[in-house]
Design an enzyme around this catalytic site. Structure first.
Site, PDB file in Angstrom:
ATOM      1  N   GLU A  51     -26.318  -1.379   9.196  1.00  0.00           N
ATOM      2  CA  GLU A  51     -26.034  -0.607  10.419  1.00  0.00           C
ATOM      3  C   GLU A  51     -24.538  -0.479  10.707  1.00  0.00           C
ATOM      4  O   GLU A  51     -24.052   0.590  11.063  1.00  0.00           O
ATOM      5  CB  GLU A  51     -26.724  -1.244  11.641  1.00  0.00           C
ATOM      6  CG  GLU A  51     -28.219  -0.998  11.708  1.00  0.00           C
ATOM      7  CD  GLU A  51     -29.019  -2.026  10.945  1.00  0.00           C
ATOM      8  OE1 GLU A  51     -28.410  -2.988  10.416  1.00  0.00           O
ATOM      9  OE2 GLU A  51     -30.245  -1.884  10.863  1.00  0.00           O
ATOM     10  N   HIS A 104     -36.392  -7.560  19.498  1.00  0.00           N
ATOM     11  CA  HIS A 104     -36.731  -6.159  19.233  1.00  0.00           C
ATOM     12  C   HIS A 104     -37.076  -5.391  20.511  1.00  0.00           C
ATOM     13  O   HIS A 104     -37.653  -4.315  20.440  1.00  0.00           O
ATOM     14  CB  HIS A 104     -37.930  -6.056  18.281  1.00  0.00           C
ATOM     15  CG  HIS A 104     -37.597  -6.326  16.848  1.00  0.00           C
ATOM     16  ND1 HIS A 104     -37.253  -7.568  16.392  1.00  0.00           N
ATOM     17  CD2 HIS A 104     -37.553  -5.517  15.768  1.00  0.00           C
ATOM     18  CE1 HIS A 104     -37.014  -7.513  15.094  1.00  0.00           C
ATOM     19  NE2 HIS A 104     -37.181  -6.281  14.688  1.00  0.00           N
TER      20      HIS A 104
END
Lengths: 367, 461
Positions: free
Chosen positions: B195, B264
């Site tokens: 990322e 998450h």
């Protein structure tokens, strides 16, 4: 709307079999490695004109930085100011190997890069003083200057960030298929950032035309490379990605130009990225506020006396009788005039208007 | 004893699926591990394996059946010595039982009744941006996002999509489905799991004139990349004195999905909304998702586009207009009312609209505002409503401290203090990391009853 060259030459996904010879680095024992290796075989000679050109630009950078240091001491430049003195051969040699349209991007020690790329020294110096006439109109400072016209993409203050960004410039070159190469400069300190390796991986995976120029000036701020890096041969940092790497005497502008030209050609030929470890040295501290307790004065003096990039060229110019002492003095005066003019401009240019605080944040979009 | 084969839950947010195909027929012998069916979920088509040995006694659900609820009986497996007569009476009746099993309470969706396609459209006010009489298509938020990207990619060759699993996998949440096929691998680029690196790479590509759409599998993973979003993308225009732009969209699901735990489930709305140089969009409906994503892609500034995984599968009416683009920075009054203003965005709207329905039954008419954009924040629309209702409740899923609600409360008291007849209340996610246990997760998120209670408090009922 659609741009000039839309058709992709190669798929973004690399064929699994494509392989190049692995690292071409010169192998050296990490622990005993010396500064500025003089092991470049057959450094191609410069023509008299090339020596002269390199000399003038390197000298301009040197004098510019000396002036910047002086102005910092006078309180005319604030914040951080990282001088490039000692490393001039790296950026000048790479610039001599680049072609129109090639991009450059670096970290915060960026003044030399801009001068080598032909940006106006006035604009650079006025940015250092935070004035309206600065390249970023006083809003960027020493570490943040850009030029879309000259393809200089900054000027980045987060160590290592320019490596991912510069890999993105190469991605754009591939996307447009324009034949340009992105030269991404970073130091031995940045070489330990994780995103450098994330970028290496993608660059090789997608065969992006990027030359990673590691300016190994031996110290990440005050930390000697041997205290920070498990593998001090930075040309090998791409080995696990199959990126070829080479160590270069970064104090010899001829060696730099030669290596950069070969690396750029490899990129333009579609072979993907290339790593050049430029062994160089900064004479001044990391920034203006560096007490330099981490290295001996003798070490600095030895580098200056034995390896100075400008003195090397000067000696060649005299030896070849390209110029005589009087000619050198003339060049020096010429360079000093440019720098003095830049310094005067940087002090005379007004501070940015207060309204500038609120401009350039976003570009307004008409609904 | 025969074995009941139930419709499995194949993703954290799956509530129902399509029984696409039976790979066995009645009478077939199967062993554990044999493929018996293909099931299409909201994210992908998955193969179902037999868990036990036996003979297929009955296929209860015909192939091609859509919307089969999780835990419904789909087939019966006969064990050795059994025949079809041992299938206990009326399997369909039994299907009700597992549906009510406690595991089904897991989904935070249960807090709001908006389940079926089309149900949402019925309760909201007409969108003033849509001309009267416009034909509407009923599509999901997921499809709307995909259509927006595809349309922009067709009209502008510099637009490309990059991210993990966006190409060959067809999108981790199927948002990029079909794009690889249409645009090829030059413009639909699968990245390694990296990322920080690809956010920086894409930002550099944007500085060089491309218009990247960076998909984060979730914004939780964008925390690895936030340095480039802020330091590289958001600040470059300013630091360069206006010389260098970074036209890029960072998009992906933000906030809680269901039962995926603390790492998450975070909502980053106010993190990005705080940053000058960024635009931040967080749509609720499919029409807004499409119109705002198209605007984001065209925008010359970096845009953080916050989606919501649970909303991906929701269906809304989207105008069938060529080039449906909405302006970033404009809120929308979803429902008019005079008694209280409820401001929310993204998933928060499900609680707000549900609460408004319940309140209406008790005679309290709530005005519901969908912010749609978080930066720039359309404070004028909120102030105008508060001037009418004199009461304000802000609903969001993120943590309460320094949230969007905090910011709105601060600005409204600065700009409309004299119009307030009650304190501004915030209904938000609780100030805790997201728990996994179903009951705790439900408690950690806001709910329609909490919104109702807040409204009653500010209306002194």
């Amino acid at each position: 709307m659609a741009t000039k060259k839309a058709a992709p030459k190669k798929p973004a996904v690399k064929k699994p079999a494509a392989k190049k010879p692995s690292s071409r680095s010169t192998t050296k024992k990490a622990a005993t490695r010396k500064k500025s290796p003089q092991n470049q075989p057959n450094v191609p000679a410069f023509s008299a004109d090339e020596d002269l050109e390199a000399y003038k630009v390197m000298l301009t950078i040197r004098r510019f930085e000396e002036k910047a240091g002086q102005m910092y001491g006078m309180g005319l430049i604030g914040g951080f100011c990282h001088l490039y003195i000692g490393q001039e051969a790296v950026v000048v040699g790479v610039q001599m190997a680049s072609e129109e349209g090639d991009q450059m991007i670096t970290g915060y020690r960026d003044h030399g890069h801009m001068i080598a790329m032909g940006l106006d020294p006035r604009g650079v110096m006025a940015e250092l003083t935070g004035r309206e006439g600065g390249l970023s109109r006083g809003k960027g400072g020493s570490m943040h200057m850009f030029s879309t016209e000259k393809h200089f993409y900054g000027g980045h203050g987060i160590v290592g960030a320019q490596v991912s960004l510069g890999t993105g410039l190469a991605f754009a070159n591939r996307y447009y298929d324009n034949g340009n190469v992105s030269f991404v400069y970073f130091g031995d300190g940045a070489a330990n950032q994780g995103q450098v390796y994330e970028s290496f991986n993608m660059a090789e995976l997608w065969e992006l035309p990027v030359v990673y120029v590691i300016e190994n000036n031996q110290y990440a701020m005050g930390t000697a490379i041997s205290r920070a890096s498990a593998q001090t041969d930075l040309s090998k940092r791409g080995v696990s990605f199959n990126i070829p790497g080479e160590q270069v005497d970064g104090m010899d502008v001829r060696a730099v130009r030669d290596a950069a030209a070969r690396a750029a050609k490899s990129c333009r030929d579609g072979n993907g990225p290339f790593i050049l470890e430029m062994n160089t040295y900064r004479y001044r501290g990391h920034s203006m506020s560096d007490p330099a307790k981490y290295r001996a004065r003798e070490e600095v003096n030895r580098m200056r006396e034995e390896h100075d990039p400008i003195e090397q060229v000067k000696a060649r110019l005299l030896k070849s009788k390209t110029v005589n002492e009087a000619g050198l003095k003339e060049i020096d005066a010429e360079v000093r005039a440019i720098v003095t003019d830049a310094a005067n401009f940087a002090q005379e240019s007004p501070e940015p208007d207060a309204s500038e605080l609120w401009t350039d944040i976003i570009e307004e979009v008409s609904a | 004893m025969s074995v009941e084969i139930l419709m499995p839950a194949l993703s954290p947010t799956m509530e129902e699926g399509t029984l696409a195909k039976w790979l066995v027929k009645e009478g077939d012998e199967v062993r554990s591990g044999d493929l018996i069916a293909e099931i299409e979920t909201d994210k992908a088509t998955m193969e179902l394996e037999a868990v036990d040995e036996g003979r297929i006694g009955k296929l209860v659900v015909a192939e091609g059946t859509e919307n089969v609820p999780v835990n419904d009986l789909i087939a019966v497996l006969l064990q050795e010595g059994e025949d079809s007569t041992s299938i206990s009476s009326a399997p369909q009746e039994k299907s009700a039982a597992p549906q009510a099993a406690p595991s089904e309470d897991a989904s935070p969706d249960d807090a709001e009744p908006v389940a079926g396609p089309g149900a949402v459209a019925a309760i909201i006010a007409p969108d003033p941006d849509i001309p009267e009489g416009t034909a509407m298509a009923s599509i999901t938020v997921r499809e709307a996002l995909r259509d927006a990207m595809a349309e922009e990619m067709r009209s502008d060759d510099t637009v490309f999509v990059m991210g993990e699993e966006v190409a060959e996998y067809q999108g981790a949440y199927k948002v990029t489905q079909g794009l690889l096929e249409e645009f090829g691998s030059r413009r639909v680029v699968d990245t390694p799991i990296t990322e920080h690196g690809f956010a920086g790479l894409a930002s550099g590509a944007a500085m060089a004139g491309l218009k990247p759409i960076v998909e984060f599998m979730t914004f939780n993973f964008a925390m690895q990349a936030i340095d480039h979003i802020i330091n590289s993308a958001a600040k470059t225009r300013y630091m360069s004195g206006g010389q260098m732009a970074c036209p890029i969209v960072f998009r992906g699901p933000n906030g809680a999905a269901a039962r995926v735990g603390a790492q998450h489930s975070q909502d980053y709305s106010s993190w990005y909304a705080q940053v000058p140089g960024l635009k931040v969009v967080a749509p609720y409906s499919a029409a807004d998702a499409k119109g705002l994503l198209k605007a984001a892609i065209r925008d010359p500034n970096p845009v953080v586009f916050l989606e919501n995984e649970i909303l991906y599968g929701r269906t809304f009416d989207v105008p069938e207009i060529d080039d449906w683009v909405l302006p970033i920075g404009k809120a929308r009054v979803m429902r008019e009312g005079a008694d209280v203003t409820i401001v929310s965005f993204s998933m928060g709207l499900t609680y707000a609209l549900d609460a408004a329905d319940q309140l209406a039954e008790e005679g309290i008419m709530a005005e519901v505002i969908d912010l749609r954009s978080l930066r720039p924040l359309d404070i004028d629309t909120i102030i105008a409503s508060v001037q009418k209702t004199n009461r304000l409740v802000v609903v969001e899923e993120m943590w309460p401290i320094c949230g969007i609600g905090s910011e709105i409360a601060a600005q409204v008291q600065e700009k409309a203090f004299d119009h307030l007849d009650a304190p501004i209340l915030r209904v938000s996610g609780k100030d805790v990391p997201m728990p996994y246990a179903a009951n705790l997760e439900k408690l950690a998120l806001p709910s329609a009853p909490e919104v109702v209670a807040a409204v009653k408090s500010v209306t002194y009922r």
